[in-house]
Design an enzyme around this catalytic site. Structure first.
Site, short mmCIF file in Angstrom:
data_model
loop_
_atom_site.label_atom_id
_atom_site.label_comp_id
_atom_site.label_asym_id
_atom_site.label_seq_id
_atom_site.Cartn_x
_atom_site.Cartn_y
_atom_site.Cartn_z
CB THR A 293 17.76 0.00 9.53
OG1 THR A 293 17.22 0.79 8.11
CG2 THR A 293 17.49 0.71 10.63
CE LYS A 294 15.26 -0.79 2.73
NZ LYS A 294 14.74 -1.45 2.18
CE1 TYR B 156 14.84 3.55 3.91
CE2 TYR B 156 16.82 4.10 2.72
CZ TYR B 156 15.64 3.10 2.82
OH TYR B 156 15.02 2.99 1.64
CB ALA C 198 -0.83 0.02 1.28
CB THR D 6 18.26 1.66 -0.65
OG1 THR D 6 18.55 2.94 -1.20
CG2 THR D 6 18.68 1.13 0.51
CG ASP D 7 20.35 4.18 -4.35
OD1 ASP D 7 20.15 4.74 -3.44
OD2 ASP D 7 20.62 5.33 -5.09
CD GLU D 8 19.20 6.71 1.35
OE1 GLU D 8 19.96 6.78 2.58
OE2 GLU D 8 19.17 7.66 0.93
P1 NAD Z 1 6.64 3.86 1.58
O1 NAD Z 1 6.63 4.71 2.39
O2 NAD Z 1 5.79 4.55 0.02
O3 NAD Z 1 6.19 2.61 2.07
C1 NAD Z 1 6.27 1.88 2.55
C2 NAD Z 1 5.46 0.84 2.64
O4 NAD Z 1 5.33 -0.59 3.69
C3 NAD Z 1 3.78 1.63 2.96
O5 NAD Z 1 2.45 1.18 3.01
C4 NAD Z 1 4.12 1.33 5.37
O6 NAD Z 1 2.26 0.60 5.43
C5 NAD Z 1 4.44 0.03 4.89
N1 NAD Z 1 4.95 -0.79 6.06
C6 NAD Z 1 5.58 1.09 6.60
N2 NAD Z 1 5.91 -0.88 8.16
C7 NAD Z 1 5.66 -1.71 8.35
C8 NAD Z 1 4.95 -3.04 9.02
N3 NAD Z 1 6.06 -3.00 9.76
N4 NAD Z 1 4.31 -3.67 9.13
C9 NAD Z 1 3.83 -3.30 7.61
N5 NAD Z 1 4.00 -2.95 6.63
C10 NAD Z 1 4.94 -1.53 6.96
O7 NAD Z 1 8.47 3.29 1.15
P2 NAD Z 1 8.46 3.35 -0.78
O8 NAD Z 1 9.58 3.88 -1.19
O9 NAD Z 1 7.45 2.41 -1.06
O10 NAD Z 1 9.53 2.10 -0.40
C11 NAD Z 1 9.74 0.29 -0.60
C12 NAD Z 1 10.68 -0.54 -0.65
O11 NAD Z 1 12.26 0.43 -1.72
C13 NAD Z 1 11.46 0.35 0.82
O12 NAD Z 1 12.11 -1.56 1.58
C14 NAD Z 1 12.34 1.41 0.70
O13 NAD Z 1 13.47 0.67 1.17
C15 NAD Z 1 12.94 0.71 -1.11
N6 NAD Z 1 13.73 1.68 -1.67
C16 NAD Z 1 12.76 2.94 -1.96
C17 NAD Z 1 13.70 3.83 -2.90
C18 NAD Z 1 12.52 5.54 -2.86
O14 NAD Z 1 13.71 5.49 -4.12
N7 NAD Z 1 11.47 5.07 -2.49
C19 NAD Z 1 14.50 3.38 -3.51
C20 NAD Z 1 15.38 2.50 -3.06
C21 NAD Z 1 15.10 1.76 -2.26
O1 DAU Z 2 18.32 6.60 -3.31
C1 DAU Z 2 17.39 5.56 -2.61
C2 DAU Z 2 16.31 6.67 -2.14
O2 DAU Z 2 16.31 6.98 -2.02
C3 DAU Z 2 15.93 4.73 -1.00
O3 DAU Z 2 16.30 4.46 -0.58
C4 DAU Z 2 14.82 6.12 -0.09
O4 DAU Z 2 13.14 5.20 0.52
C5 DAU Z 2 13.84 6.85 -0.74
O5 DAU Z 2 13.78 8.09 0.65
C6 DAU Z 2 15.20 8.29 -1.09
O6 DAU Z 2 16.00 8.77 -0.42
P1 DAU Z 2 16.56 10.08 -0.74
O7 DAU Z 2 17.35 10.55 1.15
O8 DAU Z 2 17.93 10.81 -1.82
O9 DAU Z 2 15.41 10.79 -0.84
P2 DAU Z 2 14.84 12.17 -0.48
O10 DAU Z 2 13.09 12.38 -1.74
O11 DAU Z 2 14.79 12.34 1.09
O12 DAU Z 2 15.75 13.31 -0.63
C7 DAU Z 2 16.30 13.77 -2.07
C8 DAU Z 2 17.56 14.78 -2.50
O13 DAU Z 2 16.56 15.22 -1.98
C9 DAU Z 2 18.77 14.34 -1.12
O14 DAU Z 2 19.84 14.73 -1.43
C10 DAU Z 2 17.76 15.55 -0.10
C11 DAU Z 2 16.89 16.42 -0.98
N1 DAU Z 2 16.17 17.20 0.06
C12 DAU Z 2 15.12 16.57 -0.19
C13 DAU Z 2 14.18 17.25 1.16
C14 DAU Z 2 12.90 16.00 1.36
C15 DAU Z 2 16.28 18.84 -0.20
O15 DAU Z 2 16.82 19.17 -0.33
N2 DAU Z 2 14.78 18.85 1.14
C16 DAU Z 2 13.99 18.76 1.16
O16 DAU Z 2 12.82 18.72 2.42
#
Ligand code: NAD
Ligand code: DAU
Length: 331
Positions: free
Chosen positions: A150-151, A147, A9, A123-125
């Site tokens: 933990t990943k 974050y 979700a 994640t790439d992080e």
């Molecule tokens: P998101 O925060 O949009 O969604 C996370 C979902 O997990 C939510 O629906 C939340 O309700 C659910 N959740 C959180 N804690 C939970 C728990 N304890 N039990 C069950 N459900 C739980 O995250 P996203 O951006 O969709 O990311 C999904 C995955 O991809 C994550 O593992 C994240 O680390 C990874 N990821 C995200 C990005 C990105 O840019 N968004 C990039 C690289 C990796």
């Molecule tokens: O790289 C993969 C990761 O990308 C995922 O693993 C994470 O789940 C996802 O949240 C994302 O992490 P970032 O920290 O890169 O994303 P965020 O959108 O928070 O920030 C993107 C860039 O923008 C980062 O360099 C921080 C900057 N930023 C972000 C926010 C929210 C700002 O300058 N101001 C802001 O208010």
């Protein structure tokens, strides 16, 4: 295929559920999601009615819930996580619990259920900041914020389950996703929302940090491919080929909305801010995958999607009110 999608979700989860239901007629999908502030049934609008989809509300940290959710499952895509870096800086507690302990519970239940396929989304992080050549899958992990740590823990735990117990885990390491349904705490939807409301855009530091942008639909295609063809025990970098300094991305958002650059305010930097993420995705490309969505048209369409989904944005922002007030009080 009976597929369990954790975090279905959330942003990537709901896009993935849509993708797999559209692409695979033979699939039954069970979503396990706690519906935290980041998850919502709104995000699954249009597919919730599909008889092939079953939604289970529950916490991946709860062994009983996870065991029940795994019943009859033969493949898993594990996405559930506390996904926001800034929140993990305020407190790492929820990220440690969900991303590490919760992932462990999922690996353990998948092992007991003897699932045939398992895609773990890392994640790439986990590599840390990239100051030289793009990272390859065998490079050491050097996570630098709570974050990311933990990943990285879950990434290595997944691998240990392959080595020790033969759990057929394939690990995906995607870069920054963009596209519809992303919770508006992340850069692109958050700045779109602020600009639409003529509020200042809090850019951390000089805004020259580089992120690689991967459209969520390209990511979902990659995850579906890994489910079928990823090699157990291996990690795969998923890179969008769009490395951009944040200021360039922000200018595109403002341009699409017709808003002035004077909305930009350079504020106190994120502690431990990684200056650049970059990965080599040749291993993923060798499987026949490549990103299809062109960056500039992709981000412009994404910005328009948020502008057209004002009510969804409002409901989403309301769920995070306390966080926004705390984190941005001095920014
Ligand atoms: P998101 O925060 O949009 O969604 C996370 C979902 O997990 C939510 O629906 C939340 O309700 C659910 N959740 C959180 N804690 C939970 C728990 N304890 N039990 C069950 N459900 C739980 O995250 P996203 O951006 O969709 O990311 C999904 C995955 O991809 C994550 O593992 C994240 O680390 C990874 N990821 C995200 C990005 C990105 O840019 N968004 C990039 C690289 C990796
Ligand atoms: O790289 C993969 C990761 O990308 C995922 O693993 C994470 O789940 C996802 O949240 C994302 O992490 P970032 O920290 O890169 O994303 P965020 O959108 O928070 O920030 C993107 C860039 O923008 C980062 O360099 C921080 C900057 N930023 C972000 C926010 C929210 C700002 O300058 N101001 C802001 O208010």
């Amino acid at each position: 295929m009976h597929l369990l999608v954790t975090g279905g979700a959330g942003f990537i989860g709901c896009n993935f559920v849509r993708h797999i239901l559209a692409e695979r007629e033979d699939v039954g999908v069970r979503v396990l999601d706690k519906l935290t502030y980041a998850g919502s049934l709104d995000n699954l609008a249009g597919v919730l009615e599909d008889p092939r989809l079953k939604f289970v509300e529950g916490d991946i940290c709860d062994a009983g819930v996870v065991e029940a959710a795994m019943d009859g499952i033969d493949a898993v895509v594990h996405l559930a996580a506390e996904s926001h870096v800034d929140r993990s800086i305020i407190s790492a507690e929820a990220a440690v619990q969900t991303n590490f302990v919760g992932s462990f519970r999922i690996f353990e239940a998948a092992r007991a259920a003897q699932v045939e396929r398992f895609v773990h989304v890392s994640t790439d992080e986990v590599y840390g900041a990239c100051l030289g050549e793009p990272f390859a899958e065998d490079d050491p992990l050097n996570p630098r914020n709570p974050y990311a740590a933990t990943k990285a823990g879950a990434d290595r735990m997944a691998h240990s389950y392959f080595v020790t117990y033969d759990l057929p885990v394939v690990t995906a390491r995607p870069s920054n996703n963009y596209g519809p349904w992303q919770y508006p705490e992340k850069l692109i939807p958050f700045f779109t929302w602020r600009a639409l409301n003529d509020e200042h855009l809090p850019v951390y530091g000089d805004g020259m940090q580089v992120r690689d942008w991967l459209h969520v639909q390209d990511h979902c295609r990659a995850l579906a491919l890994l489910l079928d063809e990823g090699r157990p025990g291996e990690a795969y970098n998923i890179h969008g080929g769009n490395e951009r300094p944040n200021m360039e991305t922000i200018r595109l958002i403002l341009d699409e909305l017709g808003k002035p650059e004077s909305l930009v305010r350079h504020v106190e930097d994120r502690p431990g801010h990684d200056v650049r993420y970059a990965m080599d995705a040749s291993k993923m490309r060798a499987l026949g995958w490549e990103p299809r969505i062109e960056w500039e048209s992709g981000i412009r369409a994404t910005v328009r999607w948020y502008a057209e989904h004002g009510e969804w944005m409002e409901r989403s922002v309301a769920r995070g009110k306390a966080y926004f007030e705390q984190w941005y009080a001095r920014r």
